[in-house]
Write an enzyme that holds these catalytic residues in place. Structure first.
Site, PDB file in Angstrom:
ATOM      1  CB  ALA A  13      -0.944  -0.119   1.127  1.00 34.10           C
ATOM      2  NE  ARG A  18      12.190   6.114   1.010  1.00 27.96           N
ATOM      3  CZ  ARG A  18      12.453   5.109   1.621  1.00 27.96           C
ATOM      4  NH1 ARG A  18      13.997   4.821   1.902  1.00 27.96           N
ATOM      5  NH2 ARG A  18      11.690   4.394   1.998  1.00 27.96           N
ATOM      6  CD  GLN A  74      -1.951   0.653   5.431  1.00 27.64           C
ATOM      7  OE1 GLN A  74      -1.059   0.447   4.373  1.00 27.64           O
ATOM      8  NE2 GLN A  74      -1.178   1.098   6.380  1.00 27.64           N
ATOM      9  N   GLY A 103       6.163  -5.775  -0.284  1.00 29.51           N
ATOM     10  CA  GLY A 103       6.162  -5.954  -2.014  1.00 29.51           C
ATOM     11  C   GLY A 103       7.297  -5.282  -2.655  1.00 29.51           C
ATOM     12  N   GLY A 145      16.139  -1.602   9.223  1.00 27.94           N
ATOM     13  CA  GLY A 145      16.201  -1.798  10.511  1.00 27.94           C
ATOM     14  C   GLY A 145      17.209  -2.824  11.028  1.00 27.94           C
ATOM     15  CD  GLU A 161      12.134  -0.064  11.035  1.00 23.31           C
ATOM     16  OE1 GLU A 161      12.511   0.611   9.980  1.00 23.31           O
ATOM     17  OE2 GLU A 161      12.241  -1.093  11.326  1.00 23.31           O
ATOM     18  CE1 TYR A 355       5.163  -3.593 -39.509  1.00 23.32           C
ATOM     19  CE2 TYR A 355       3.605  -2.763 -40.959  1.00 23.32           C
ATOM     20  CZ  TYR A 355       3.854  -3.406 -39.726  1.00 23.32           C
ATOM     21  OH  TYR A 355       2.667  -3.388 -38.861  1.00 23.32           O
ATOM     22  CB  SER A 394      13.245  -5.344 -54.145  1.00 21.24           C
ATOM     23  OG  SER A 394      14.325  -6.387 -53.854  1.00 21.24           O
ATOM     24  NE  ARG A 429       9.036  -3.291 -63.583  1.00 23.31           N
ATOM     25  CZ  ARG A 429       9.471  -4.463 -62.736  1.00 23.31           C
ATOM     26  NH1 ARG A 429       9.495  -4.592 -61.518  1.00 23.31           N
ATOM     27  NH2 ARG A 429       9.852  -5.366 -63.730  1.00 23.31           N
TER      28      ARG A 429
HETATM   29  C1  UD1 Z   1      11.076  -1.561   6.152  1.00 27.28           C
HETATM   30  C2  UD1 Z   1      11.131  -2.108   7.581  1.00 27.28           C
HETATM   31  C3  UD1 Z   1      12.954  -2.159   7.957  1.00 27.28           C
HETATM   32  C4  UD1 Z   1      13.382  -3.291   6.804  1.00 27.28           C
HETATM   33  C5  UD1 Z   1      13.110  -2.657   5.425  1.00 27.28           C
HETATM   34  C6  UD1 Z   1      13.436  -3.862   4.525  1.00 27.28           C
HETATM   35  C7  UD1 Z   1       9.414  -1.288   8.999  1.00 27.28           C
HETATM   36  C8  UD1 Z   1       8.945  -0.351  10.259  1.00 27.28           C
HETATM   37  N1  UD1 Z   1      10.739  -1.231   8.528  1.00 27.28           N
HETATM   38  O1  UD1 Z   1      11.610  -0.249   5.916  1.00 27.28           O
HETATM   39  O2  UD1 Z   1      12.901  -2.802   9.273  1.00 27.28           O
HETATM   40  O3  UD1 Z   1      14.882  -3.073   7.219  1.00 27.28           O
HETATM   41  O4  UD1 Z   1      11.621  -2.673   5.082  1.00 27.28           O
HETATM   42  O5  UD1 Z   1      13.466  -3.379   2.959  1.00 27.28           O
HETATM   43  O6  UD1 Z   1       8.561  -2.302   8.726  1.00 27.28           O
HETATM   44  N2  UD1 Z   1       3.464  -0.423   3.304  1.00 27.28           N
HETATM   45  C9  UD1 Z   1       2.232  -0.238   3.267  1.00 27.28           C
HETATM   46  N3  UD1 Z   1       1.608   0.394   4.226  1.00 27.28           N
HETATM   47  C10 UD1 Z   1       2.321   1.397   4.621  1.00 27.28           C
HETATM   48  C11 UD1 Z   1       3.851   1.378   4.855  1.00 27.28           C
HETATM   49  C12 UD1 Z   1       4.279   0.658   4.069  1.00 27.28           C
HETATM   50  O7  UD1 Z   1       1.635  -1.207   2.892  1.00 27.28           O
HETATM   51  O8  UD1 Z   1       1.541   2.178   5.494  1.00 27.28           O
HETATM   52  C13 UD1 Z   1       4.310  -1.226   2.488  1.00 27.28           C
HETATM   53  C14 UD1 Z   1       5.104  -0.567   1.323  1.00 27.28           C
HETATM   54  O9  UD1 Z   1       4.399  -0.566   0.066  1.00 27.28           O
HETATM   55  C15 UD1 Z   1       6.204  -1.666   1.166  1.00 27.28           C
HETATM   56  C16 UD1 Z   1       6.557  -2.284   2.487  1.00 27.28           C
HETATM   57  O10 UD1 Z   1       5.101  -2.107   3.298  1.00 27.28           O
HETATM   58  O11 UD1 Z   1       5.919  -2.651   0.268  1.00 27.28           O
HETATM   59  C17 UD1 Z   1       7.724  -1.534   3.230  1.00 27.28           C
HETATM   60  O12 UD1 Z   1       7.420  -0.325   3.403  1.00 27.28           O
HETATM   61  P1  UD1 Z   1       8.787   0.800   3.218  1.00 27.28           P
HETATM   62  O13 UD1 Z   1       8.173   2.105   3.487  1.00 27.28           O
HETATM   63  O14 UD1 Z   1       9.591   0.546   2.122  1.00 27.28           O
HETATM   64  O15 UD1 Z   1       9.511   0.236   4.472  1.00 27.28           O
HETATM   65  P2  UD1 Z   1      10.959   0.460   4.673  1.00 27.28           P
HETATM   66  O16 UD1 Z   1      11.501   2.001   5.181  1.00 27.28           O
HETATM   67  O17 UD1 Z   1      11.808  -0.057   3.633  1.00 27.28           O
HETATM   68 MG    MG Z   2      11.180  -0.516   1.781  1.00 25.83          MG
END
Ligand code: UD1
Ligand code: MG
Length: 456
Positions: A13, A18, A74, A103, A145, A161, A355, A394, A429
């Site tokens: 979600a 970034r 969510q 994901g 983390g 984290e 083509y 051709s 032709r």
């Molecule tokens: C997260 C982990 C971190 C880990 C890293 C690995 C947490 C708090 N941190 O950080 O410890 O080292 O992944 O890649 O879990 N997402 C949602 N809903 C939200 C927020 C995020 O569905 O409200 C989903 C995002 O789409 C993504 C995944 O959760 O697929 C991870 O979220 P992201 O923001 O990338 O977490 P990181 O900062 O990478």
């Molecule tokens: Mg991530």
């Protein structure tokens, strides 16, 4: 073998700010396939009870991409803990293992996920761990983390984290990949106790480890390979994931019996099928949906998507196959040829600057240089049917819809607008006129004109 049933929740979600993109992060493709679909394909091999994908409220494209699996919305992006809570609404009453994957971690393997499930059910000091976390030691721990282990027994105490970590904690090399496997009976109450009292103001799923420990449960770490754990949060990380995926696909093609003269310049899709004794020269790009049979020779600088190439075909250099192209056994497609939604039957030759779109090139037919099937009138597409053994001279324009009969010969430079019968010879032709010796007289006249011009 795992005894309990396992369900998976895929977190997808997040907006992926970034990435600076209008596309949800997990929809960005790696080797021609959205990241989230890589994960789902891997999960599908584990014979799970259910796969639930957590999506945002405005992500119809993503919901469609993960069909037929369940989705849970969510509504506010309050963090990974909140996202799993949303996912659990689709797993009401489920008491088995809950495997959570992020994901944006598309390269994780089936073997690694299996080892997570097994570790969840392995008693440690009499109890199976309530939470198993997949850890890894990256070259650059950056924003991952950190996994805090007990100095004495090596048990997992907490996940911190990076933004909340002390300098000592930041120095820990072991990081959280994001993959976790929970005891599904304990998970709902742990999620209910999460708070957002942290640097990001989010409900961190990772805090479940600390909560489980507080309740006296054990937590364990399975260590995996960095290459599988890469989390994609930026375009630079997307490029890193692509490089890893491509290297894996190149290795697979070579293992299966293909020769790649310069592997690093050949790009495959997640689903490219390559046979044995296939020779691939440098700079070849395979988009999705391409299959190549045995003994095919692909010369340098080709681009393929949605095409099937039968045994013994020789193609390129500089050939383009677009969706719906099939090349039957022994066909030849040469330089600067584009083929779209067309069948080149066995032994058909389309060798230069041509083509062929919405067409059939019959068995053994020969298409001369510069032939164009004029398949589009600005409104509709129409078909060109070229019979077995036909010869197209051709620089011919075949204005579709049009049929060229078996064995027919079309003279060079023709524009064909009506059907040509079997074994007919046709040219459109203008007739040629030869003026005997006229070149000499022409040159003399021009020489005199030029002299006169200089005098004036
Ligand atoms: C997260 C982990 C971190 C880990 C890293 C690995 C947490 C708090 N941190 O950080 O410890 O080292 O992944 O890649 O879990 N997402 C949602 N809903 C939200 C927020 C995020 O569905 O409200 C989903 C995002 O789409 C993504 C995944 O959760 O697929 C991870 O979220 P992201 O923001 O990338 O977490 P990181 O900062 O990478
Ligand atoms: Mg991530």
């Amino acid at each position: 073998m795992s005894k309990k049933k396992t369900a998976a929740i895929v977190l997808a979600a997040g907006l992926g700010t970034r990435m600076k993109s209008s596309l949800p992060k997990v929809m960005h493709p790696v080797a021609g396939h959205p990241m989230v679909n890589h994960l789902i394909d891997t999960l599908a091999k584990l014979s799970l009870e259910k796969i639930v994908v957590v999506v945002g409220p405005d992500m119809e494209e993503l919901e469609a991409a993960v069909q037929p699996h369940a989705t849970a919305v969510q509504y506010e992006r309050l963090g990974t803990g909140d996202a799993v809570k949303a996912g659990m609404t689709a797993l009401e009453g489920f008491k088995g293992n809950v495997l959570v994957v992020y994901g944006d971690t598309p390269l994780i393997s089936e073997v690694t996920l299996n080892s997570m499930i097994e570790a969840r059910e392995e008693p440690q000091g009499g109890f199976a761990p309530a939470v198993v976390v997949l850890g890894f030691v990256p070259d650059d721990p950056g924003a991952y983390g950190r996994l805090v282990l007990d100095e004495d027994d090596g048990e997992l105490l907490a996940i911190v984290e990076a933004k909340d970590a002390s300098p000592e904690e930041l120095a820990i090399p072991l990081c959280n990949s994001g993959v976790m496997c929970f005891d599904g009976e304990l998970l709902p109450q742990m999620l209910g106790r999460l708070t957002n009292n942290n640097a990001k103001g989010e409900y961190y799923l990772t805090d479940c480890v600390g909560l489980a420990r507080d309740d006296g449960f054990a937590c364990a770490v399975v260590e995996g390979d960095e290459e599988e754990m890469l989390g994609v949060n930026s375009r630079a990380e997307l490029a890193m994931a692509e490089t890893i995926a491509q290297d894996r696909l190149r290795e697979k093609a070579m293992k299966n019996g293909a020769t790649l003269i310069d592997p690093s310049t050949v790009y495959f899709s997640y689903d490219t099928q390559i046979g044995k004794d296939v020779l691939i020269e440098p700079n070849v790009f395979f988009g999705p949906g391409v299959s190549v049979s045995d003994h095919v020779h692909i010369k340098a600088n080709c681009h393929f998507e949605g095409a099937s190439i039968d045994a013994g075909v020789i193609i390129g250099p500089f050939a383009r196959l677009r969706p719906g192209s099939t090349l039957a056994e022994g066909a030849r497609v040469g330089n600067f040829v584009e083929i779209k939604n067309a069948d080149v039957e066995a032994g058909g030759k389309v060798n230069h600057l041509t083509y062929i779109g919405d067409a059939r090139v019959g068995t053994g037919a020969n298409i001369g240089a510069g032939t164009i099937t004029c398949n589009y009138d600005g409104f509709l597409k129409s078909k060109t049917d070229i019979g077995q053994g036909a010869f197209i001279g051709s620089n011919t324009a075949l204005v579709a819809p049009v049929t060229i009969g078996d064995g027919a010969i079309v003279g060079a430079g023709s524009t064909i607008t009506r059907d040509v019968g079997e074994n007919d010879i046709v040219t459109t032709r203008a007739d040629q006129k030869n003026a005997r010796g006229a070149a000499e007289r022409f040159r003399e006249r021009k020489r005199l004109e030029k002299e006169q011009q200089k005098k004036d």
